[in-house]
Design a protein around this motif. Structure first.
Motif, PDB file in Angstrom:
ATOM      1  N   SER A  10       0.828  -1.209   0.000  1.00 20.45           N
ATOM      2  CA  SER A  10       0.000   0.000   0.000  1.00 20.45           C
ATOM      3  C   SER A  10       0.864   1.261   0.000  1.00 20.45           C
ATOM      4  O   SER A  10       0.570   2.225   0.701  1.00 20.45           O
ATOM      5  N   VAL A  11       1.916   1.241  -0.794  1.00 19.06           N
ATOM      6  CA  VAL A  11       2.785   2.408  -0.930  1.00 19.06           C
ATOM      7  C   VAL A  11       1.933   3.583  -1.414  1.00 19.06           C
ATOM      8  O   VAL A  11       1.012   3.399  -2.209  1.00 19.06           O
ATOM      9  N   SER A  12       2.237   4.768  -0.926  1.00 20.34           N
ATOM     10  CA  SER A  12       1.470   5.969  -1.301  1.00 20.34           C
ATOM     11  C   SER A  12       1.190   6.004  -2.801  1.00 20.34           C
ATOM     12  O   SER A  12       2.099   5.858  -3.609  1.00 20.34           O
ATOM     13  N   GLY A  13      -0.080   6.156  -3.133  1.00 22.35           N
ATOM     14  CA  GLY A  13      -0.525   6.147  -4.519  1.00 22.35           C
ATOM     15  C   GLY A  13      -0.980   4.781  -4.990  1.00 22.35           C
ATOM     16  O   GLY A  13      -1.580   4.664  -6.050  1.00 22.35           O
ATOM     17  N   GLY A  14      -0.739   3.752  -4.201  1.00 22.23           N
ATOM     18  CA  GLY A  14      -1.125   2.394  -4.565  1.00 22.23           C
ATOM     19  C   GLY A  14      -1.935   1.722  -3.471  1.00 22.23           C
ATOM     20  O   GLY A  14      -1.628   0.596  -3.084  1.00 22.23           O
ATOM     21  N   GLU A  15      -2.940   2.413  -2.959  1.00 17.84           N
ATOM     22  CA  GLU A  15      -3.728   1.905  -1.831  1.00 17.84           C
ATOM     23  C   GLU A  15      -4.963   1.110  -2.231  1.00 17.84           C
ATOM     24  O   GLU A  15      -5.728   0.690  -1.366  1.00 17.84           O
ATOM     25  N   HIS A  16      -5.167   0.875  -3.511  1.00 16.46           N
ATOM     26  CA  HIS A  16      -6.418   0.247  -3.954  1.00 16.46           C
ATOM     27  C   HIS A  16      -6.654  -1.128  -3.322  1.00 16.46           C
ATOM     28  O   HIS A  16      -7.753  -1.425  -2.851  1.00 16.46           O
ATOM     29  N   ALA A  17      -5.633  -1.966  -3.280  1.00 14.79           N
ATOM     30  CA  ALA A  17      -5.804  -3.328  -2.748  1.00 14.79           C
ATOM     31  C   ALA A  17      -6.141  -3.311  -1.259  1.00 14.79           C
ATOM     32  O   ALA A  17      -7.018  -4.068  -0.802  1.00 14.79           O
ATOM     33  N   ILE A  18      -5.497  -2.454  -0.487  1.00 15.62           N
ATOM     34  CA  ILE A  18      -5.806  -2.414   0.947  1.00 15.62           C
ATOM     35  C   ILE A  18      -7.170  -1.764   1.176  1.00 15.62           C
ATOM     36  O   ILE A  18      -7.917  -2.174   2.065  1.00 15.62           O
ATOM     37  N   ALA A  19      -7.526  -0.786   0.352  1.00 15.91           N
ATOM     38  CA  ALA A  19      -8.863  -0.192   0.467  1.00 15.91           C
ATOM     39  C   ALA A  19      -9.931  -1.249   0.180  1.00 15.91           C
ATOM     40  O   ALA A  19     -10.951  -1.313   0.872  1.00 15.91           O
ATOM     41  N   ASP A  20      -9.679  -2.094  -0.828  1.00 14.06           N
ATOM     42  CA  ASP A  20     -10.615  -3.192  -1.117  1.00 14.06           C
ATOM     43  C   ASP A  20     -10.759  -4.114   0.092  1.00 14.06           C
ATOM     44  O   ASP A  20     -11.868  -4.526   0.451  1.00 14.06           O
ATOM     45  N   ALA A  21      -9.633  -4.448   0.732  1.00  9.92           N
ATOM     46  CA  ALA A  21      -9.662  -5.353   1.887  1.00  9.92           C
ATOM     47  C   ALA A  21     -10.395  -4.734   3.072  1.00  9.92           C
ATOM     48  O   ALA A  21     -11.179  -5.405   3.748  1.00  9.92           O
ATOM     49  N   VAL A  22     -10.153  -3.459   3.325  1.00  8.78           N
ATOM     50  CA  VAL A  22     -10.826  -2.768   4.437  1.00  8.78           C
ATOM     51  C   VAL A  22     -12.322  -2.678   4.167  1.00  8.78           C
ATOM     52  O   VAL A  22     -13.146  -2.952   5.042  1.00  8.78           O
ATOM     53  N   GLU A  23     -12.683  -2.316   2.954  1.00  8.04           N
ATOM     54  CA  GLU A  23     -14.111  -2.239   2.605  1.00  8.04           C
ATOM     55  C   GLU A  23     -14.781  -3.601   2.762  1.00  8.04           C
ATOM     56  O   GLU A  23     -15.876  -3.707   3.340  1.00  8.04           O
ATOM     57  N   ALA A  24     -14.149  -4.647   2.273  1.00  9.03           N
ATOM     58  CA  ALA A  24     -14.719  -5.993   2.388  1.00  9.03           C
ATOM     59  C   ALA A  24     -14.883  -6.396   3.849  1.00  9.03           C
ATOM     60  O   ALA A  24     -15.905  -6.973   4.231  1.00  9.03           O
ATOM     61  N   ALA A  25     -13.880  -6.106   4.674  1.00  7.91           N
ATOM     62  CA  ALA A  25     -13.961  -6.440   6.098  1.00  7.91           C
ATOM     63  C   ALA A  25     -15.102  -5.689   6.766  1.00  7.91           C
ATOM     64  O   ALA A  25     -15.854  -6.266   7.565  1.00  7.91           O
ATOM     65  N   LEU A  26     -15.250  -4.412   6.453  1.00  2.52           N
ATOM     66  CA  LEU A  26     -16.346  -3.634   7.042  1.00  2.52           C
ATOM     67  C   LEU A  26     -17.707  -4.182   6.613  1.00  2.52           C
ATOM     68  O   LEU A  26     -18.611  -4.331   7.430  1.00  2.52           O
ATOM     69  N   ARG A  27     -17.848  -4.478   5.346  1.00  7.44           N
ATOM     70  CA  ARG A  27     -19.143  -4.990   4.862  1.00  7.44           C
ATOM     71  C   ARG A  27     -19.480  -6.342   5.491  1.00  7.44           C
ATOM     72  O   ARG A  27     -20.624  -6.624   5.796  1.00  7.44           O
ATOM     73  N   ALA A  28     -18.460  -7.162   5.730  1.00  5.27           N
ATOM     74  CA  ALA A  28     -18.687  -8.483   6.317  1.00  5.27           C
ATOM     75  C   ALA A  28     -18.893  -8.428   7.830  1.00  5.27           C
ATOM     76  O   ALA A  28     -19.728  -9.151   8.372  1.00  5.27           O
TER      77      ALA A  28
END
Length: 107
Positions: A10-28
């Motif tokens: 999740s290097v600055s400018g490349g946070e998409h994968a971690i954002a996906d994981a956080v969103e999925a965890a919140l939804r679940a």
């Protein structure tokens, strides 16, 4: 969850994968929260009509990777090492835990 977050690049400018994981965890884990995604920013909020709220905020990006991914435990298993372990991925793991427990009690 903390170690899984640390192992997501999740290097600055490349946070998409971690954002996906956080969103999925919140939804679940926090179906009682309204989840909004704006690019790689995620907002999770209660909709209880409360007059006041507490904001818990953080960031998902890290500095560049330098031989600290994947994460690893030290020899006695007491310390977790890895990119973002202290800034800010452990904090994100705590926020996810709090979000899962944020149920309306009584206003």
């Amino acid at each position: 969850m903390r170690r899984r977050l640390i192992d997501i690049p999740s290097v600055s400018g490349g946070e998409h994968a971690i954002a996906d994981a956080v969103e999925a965890a919140l939804r679940a884990q926090a179906p009682h929260l309204a989840i909004t995604r704006d690019g790689d920013a995620i907002i999770a909020r209660t909709e209880t009509g409360a007059a006041e709220r507490v904001i818990i905020a953080g960031h998902l990006d890290t500095v560049p990777i330098k031989n600290n991914v994947p994460s690893r435990w030290d020899d006695d298993g007491a310390t977790l090492w890895g990119r973002g372990a202290t800034d800010m991925k452990t904090g994100v793991a705590v926020m996810l835990s709090l979000a899962a427990q944020a149920h309306r009690t009584d206003a």
